[in-house]
Write a protein that holds these residues in place. Structure first.
Motif, mmCIF file in Angstrom:
data_model
loop_
_atom_site.group_PDB
_atom_site.id
_atom_site.type_symbol
_atom_site.label_atom_id
_atom_site.label_comp_id
_atom_site.label_asym_id
_atom_site.label_seq_id
_atom_site.Cartn_x
_atom_site.Cartn_y
_atom_site.Cartn_z
ATOM 1 N N PRO A 87 -13.110 -15.322 0.833
ATOM 2 C CA PRO A 87 -14.500 -15.356 0.431
ATOM 3 C C PRO A 87 -15.609 -15.909 1.418
ATOM 4 N N ASN A 88 -15.351 -16.569 2.302
ATOM 5 C CA ASN A 88 -16.152 -16.903 3.420
ATOM 6 C C ASN A 88 -16.458 -15.818 4.416
ATOM 7 N N GLY A 89 -15.754 -14.564 4.235
ATOM 8 C CA GLY A 89 -16.046 -13.625 5.254
ATOM 9 C C GLY A 89 -15.094 -13.688 6.600
ATOM 10 N N ASP A 90 -14.300 -14.786 6.635
ATOM 11 C CA ASP A 90 -13.409 -14.806 7.834
ATOM 12 C C ASP A 90 -12.149 -13.845 7.613
ATOM 13 N N GLU A 91 -11.789 -13.221 8.906
ATOM 14 C CA GLU A 91 -10.722 -12.334 8.740
ATOM 15 C C GLU A 91 -9.504 -12.974 9.334
ATOM 16 N N TYR A 92 -8.420 -12.057 8.619
ATOM 17 C CA TYR A 92 -6.902 -12.633 9.250
ATOM 18 C C TYR A 92 -6.179 -11.152 9.402
ATOM 19 N N GLN A 93 -5.690 -11.001 10.565
ATOM 20 C CA GLN A 93 -5.083 -9.774 10.848
ATOM 21 C C GLN A 93 -3.600 -10.015 10.510
ATOM 22 N N CYS A 94 -3.243 -8.792 9.418
ATOM 23 C CA CYS A 94 -1.844 -9.032 8.927
ATOM 24 C C CYS A 94 -1.005 -7.909 9.707
ATOM 25 N N THR A 95 0.139 -7.654 9.324
ATOM 26 C CA THR A 95 1.045 -6.752 10.162
ATOM 27 C C THR A 95 0.559 -5.275 9.697
ATOM 28 N N ASP A 96 1.020 -4.721 10.594
ATOM 29 C CA ASP A 96 0.626 -3.143 10.558
ATOM 30 C C ASP A 96 1.453 -2.444 9.416
ATOM 31 N N THR A 97 1.130 -1.316 9.004
ATOM 32 C CA THR A 97 2.046 -0.554 7.966
ATOM 33 C C THR A 97 1.985 1.004 8.537
ATOM 34 N N PRO A 98 3.092 1.557 8.565
ATOM 35 C CA PRO A 98 2.954 2.984 8.955
ATOM 36 C C PRO A 98 2.335 3.793 7.867
ATOM 37 N N LEU A 99 1.702 4.991 8.263
ATOM 38 C CA LEU A 99 1.103 5.802 7.395
ATOM 39 C C LEU A 99 1.985 6.878 6.724
ATOM 40 N N SER B 36 0.738 -1.361 -0.086
ATOM 41 C CA SER B 36 0.005 -0.015 0.023
ATOM 42 C C SER B 36 0.873 1.365 0.048
ATOM 43 N N LEU B 37 0.210 2.256 -0.418
ATOM 44 C CA LEU B 37 0.987 3.596 -0.347
ATOM 45 C C LEU B 37 -0.171 4.685 0.182
ATOM 46 N N PHE B 38 0.297 5.553 1.154
ATOM 47 C CA PHE B 38 -0.531 6.449 1.734
ATOM 48 C C PHE B 38 -0.124 7.855 1.522
ATOM 49 N N GLU B 39 -1.134 8.739 1.445
ATOM 50 C CA GLU B 39 -0.703 10.171 1.251
ATOM 51 C C GLU B 39 -1.550 11.056 2.156
ATOM 52 N N GLY B 40 -1.015 11.928 2.936
ATOM 53 C CA GLY B 40 -1.829 13.170 3.466
ATOM 54 C C GLY B 40 -2.175 12.239 4.868
ATOM 55 N N CYS B 41 -1.541 11.467 5.478
ATOM 56 C CA CYS B 41 -1.797 10.676 6.732
ATOM 57 C C CYS B 41 -1.214 11.393 7.961
ATOM 58 N N GLY B 42 -1.377 11.045 9.048
ATOM 59 C CA GLY B 42 -1.049 11.238 10.305
ATOM 60 C C GLY B 42 -0.119 10.416 10.620
ATOM 61 N N ASN B 43 0.915 10.829 11.612
ATOM 62 C CA ASN B 43 1.928 9.967 12.228
ATOM 63 C C ASN B 43 1.407 8.659 13.054
ATOM 64 N N ASP B 44 0.785 7.768 12.361
ATOM 65 C CA ASP B 44 0.113 6.516 12.938
ATOM 66 C C ASP B 44 0.187 5.354 12.058
ATOM 67 N N VAL B 45 -0.058 4.168 12.387
ATOM 68 C CA VAL B 45 0.072 3.166 11.864
ATOM 69 C C VAL B 45 -1.398 2.491 11.062
ATOM 70 N N ALA B 46 -1.380 1.591 9.980
ATOM 71 C CA ALA B 46 -2.764 1.303 9.822
ATOM 72 C C ALA B 46 -2.697 -0.357 10.165
ATOM 73 N N ASN B 47 -3.824 -0.784 10.659
ATOM 74 C CA ASN B 47 -4.219 -1.906 11.026
ATOM 75 C C ASN B 47 -4.710 -2.708 9.784
ATOM 76 N N ASN B 48 -4.154 -3.910 9.275
ATOM 77 C CA ASN B 48 -4.566 -4.442 8.059
ATOM 78 C C ASN B 48 -5.222 -5.607 8.188
ATOM 79 N N ILE B 49 -6.275 -6.043 7.402
ATOM 80 C CA ILE B 49 -6.947 -7.235 7.747
ATOM 81 C C ILE B 49 -7.145 -7.904 6.384
ATOM 82 N N LEU B 50 -7.093 -9.101 6.341
ATOM 83 C CA LEU B 50 -7.347 -9.875 4.990
ATOM 84 C C LEU B 50 -8.564 -10.619 5.399
ATOM 85 N N VAL B 51 -9.617 -10.501 4.363
ATOM 86 C CA VAL B 51 -10.937 -11.075 4.393
ATOM 87 C C VAL B 51 -11.097 -12.089 3.076
#
Length: 401
Positions: free
Chosen positions: A68-80, A51-66
């Protein structure tokens, strides 16, 4: 903030203006919304996305993979931050655990407690084993041929046969008649062979391998930022999806992305059906492939190469043979008259030597006097991928090829 000021802000946001405040946007690099991608099911590598971010604050993004069945998997965070720097998130699912269907990525962040964001990247994955196509080169053998022109000249020999003469007695004079007999000519057949010297041509191609270092190909950044999430995650709290709009910052964050907002189905089955319907409606998206679906390799076994022949014609060789034809004629001599009252001697027969006619028959045989072997070279390029370079390429959202 007064009700009048808030109303004016919301009206401006609904008109699509993004100039009142700098928004925090996310963009897909290797996977983008509404894309269709291939993944190698035989790969043990973890599933990642950039991912690439623009205009964001000094924080991180929580990334989740969903899935086809709707189940979620938490991936590693990325800085904004910083802006326009590719950030890679690694998910707790390997590529050999994926399956074909509609997948989504959720990008959730408080954005430094400024304007929370909740974005969604929907795409379709085709998961399978890459196919390999073997290319067999065609090599050409250059051959020279010499045509043969056979000319037959015919000559005719006439063979004459003289019959025995008949006699009759007419006078008293004694005659001693003589008859000459010429035997029919005998034909002797002689066979002569003309030997034509030729050159044999063989082909023995040589395969030369050349190693090429794989280069990193990075997809073009998506022109439009990720749309607002329609899936409410259960693994993390998404402030941007909260129904509480009493805070002006939350309202600003939601209405600033108003062009992408969609009604969020409450139950899981409805959300999955909506994702599938959106993908099927978008049938003009060009397919891309983070993993290579088809690989073409050049056949190294030269015995399997296809051979074509290029023939050039040399000056013709002429062979002349003489054929003798025999014609036969019969000569009947006049009647020999013997006077009556006299004695007639026996007819004397003179046998001439038989003549011989030679008939020549020409045949052509071919003998190989030398062999020319052509050894054209075929260059086979083998791509070498450096493991460290491949990791660095993936981190940028690219693909080695």
């Amino acid at each position: 903030m007064s009700i009048l000021r808030l109303s004016g802000f919301l009206a401006t946001a609904l008109l699509g203006s993004r100039s009142l405040a700098q928004s925090c946007d996310s963009y897909g690099i290797d996977f983008q919304s509404n894309g269709n991608y291939f993944q190698n099911i035989s790969s043990p590598d973890a599933f990642t996305f950039a991912s690439l971010f623009e205009g964001c604050g000094n924080d991180v993004a929580n990334n989740i993979l969903v899935d086809p069945n709707g189940d979620e998997y938490q991936c590693t965070d990325t800085p904004l931050q910083p802006d326009d720097v590719t950030q890679l998130s690694t998910c707790p699912m390997d590529k050999n655990q994926l399956w074909s269907g509609d997948w989504s990525v959720l990008i959730i962040s408080n954005n430094g407690d400024a304007d929370p964001i909740a974005y969604e990247r929907d795409f379709y994955l085709t998961v399978g084993i890459p196919s390999t196509i073997t290319y067999t080169p065609t090599v050409t053998i250059f051959k020279t041929t010499t045509p043969v022109v056979l000319i037959t000249a015919t000559s005719t020999i006439i063979s004459t046969t003289t019959l025995l003469a008949k006699t009759t007695s007419v006078a008293s004079v004694t005659k001693s008649p003589t008859v000459t007999i010429t035997p029919a000519s005998a034909t002797v057949v002689v066979t002569k062979t003309a030997t034509l010297q030729t050159t044999a041509y063989t082909l023995k191609p040589v395969a030369i391998t050349k190693t090429k270092t794989a280069t990193c190909s990075i997809p073009t950044t998506a022109q439009h930022p990720d749309p607002t999430a329609t899936i409410t995650p259960s693994l993390v709290t998404a402030a941007a999806l909260s129904t509480d709009t009493t805070a002006s910052s939350t309202a600003a964050a939601r209405f600033r992305r108003g062009l992408f907002d969609r009604a969020v189905p409450l139950d899981r089955a409805a959300r999955i059906a909506e994702r599938k319907a959106r993908r099927e409606a978008n049938d003009k998206i060009q397919k891309r492939a983070p993993d290579t679906a088809t690989t073409t390799v050049t056949e190294l076994n030269t015995a399997l190469y296809i051979t074509s022949t290029s023939v050039s014609t040399d000056v013709a060789t002429t062979i002349t043979s003489t054929s003798v034809a025999t014609a036969t004629s019969t000569v009947t001599p006049p009647v020999v008259t013997v006077k009556s009252g006299t004695t007639t001697l026996s007819v004397v027969t003179v046998m001439l030597k038989q003549s011989t006619t030679t008939k020549t028959v020409m045949t052509v045989s071919t003998t190989t006097v030398k062999t020319i072997t052509s050894s054209p070279t075929v260059t086979v390029t083998i791509t070498s991928t450096n493991a460290r370079s491949a990791v660095a390429c993936t981190a940028k959202g690219g693909q080695m090829n």
